[in-house]
Enzyme design. Sequence first.
Site, mmCIF file in Angstrom:
data_model
loop_
_atom_site.group_PDB
_atom_site.id
_atom_site.type_symbol
_atom_site.label_atom_id
_atom_site.label_comp_id
_atom_site.label_asym_id
_atom_site.label_seq_id
_atom_site.Cartn_x
_atom_site.Cartn_y
_atom_site.Cartn_z
ATOM 1 N N ALA A 23 0.841 -1.204 0.000
ATOM 2 C CA ALA A 23 0.000 0.000 0.000
ATOM 3 C C ALA A 23 0.872 1.248 0.000
ATOM 4 C CB ALA A 23 -0.920 -0.011 1.216
ATOM 5 N N CYS A 104 -2.151 -8.050 5.894
ATOM 6 C CA CYS A 104 -1.943 -6.660 6.300
ATOM 7 C C CYS A 104 -2.132 -6.500 7.804
ATOM 8 C CB CYS A 104 -2.900 -5.737 5.553
ATOM 9 S SG CYS A 104 -2.638 -3.995 5.999
#
Length: 323
Positions: A23, A104
């Site tokens: 990200a 994540c």
Amino acid sequence: MYIHTLKIGNVELKNNLILAPMAGVTNQPFRKICKKYGPGLVCTEMASSKAIFHDDRKTKRLLNTETEDRPISFQIFGSDEETMGYAAHYVSEMADLVDINMGCPAPKVVKNGDGSKLLLDLEQAEKVMKAVVKNSKVPVTLKYRKGWDPDKIVASEVAKIAERVGISAITIHGRTRSEFYTGKADWEIIKQVKQSVKIPVIGNGDIVDEESAWKMFQETGVDGIMIGRGSFGNPWIFKKILYFLETGKKLPEVENQERLEVMKQHIELAVEEKGEIAIKELRKHIAWYTKNLKNSSEFRYRINQIETKEELLEKIEEYFETL
């Protein structure tokens, strides 16, 4: 010996080195830069399945892969099987592979039950995997961590579920969620996962140079390796690893002129994609490219005040003339 083509479902990668989805990092400009140095696969930034479901324009811009070389993996995250199924169907119209994020560790992701939080609910994790496999038109992969914390290590269990429901390959990061990116990645657990399933297993965590790439292959027996933070400011890591694993020799260090040219190309690509708003986002990349160079901290401080492409390119040229 370690470098070879890698087949994931019906998709064949030219080699088994992969740029990790990250990200805020693996946007289109960075993917294009890395691709020049030879990875077999690059991945998009993770995209929220709920945002795709609700037709969020900003999220859909993350999925722009026009003018890029193939193959490309599109990563989605979420914990609701309906939206994950929808997102899988949507992105598989454009993707060569669809990747599910169950790794994540970011608080804003796990607070919604997404990312690595699914490792605490394997029943729901299985439902999500099934929904993605059912709705995707292309092979599905899974990226996850070895567990939530030291008391909840589920790496091999998740691998077996993934294989059973039709996931075509898995990437295992050798840390728990509670570790984030600290300490040392556990490669022994990666080896155990590799031995527990027949689908391709890709190792991830602490691959930062030629030697660590070689060791990952040697110690774990994985089918491929995924490089994340090791690529920061260092897109040529793929070329270096390929050369080393194929010849046993090391390429010379990247010269400043090549470093400068890649930085300039990165800036041009980013501004072309987003306009000059991209300059702020590029600051971290410039910091990574110039890390450990002479007077780099002073240079980075000056760069952080700049907001136009022309001034940025001018200052970078001036800086490299001093090296």
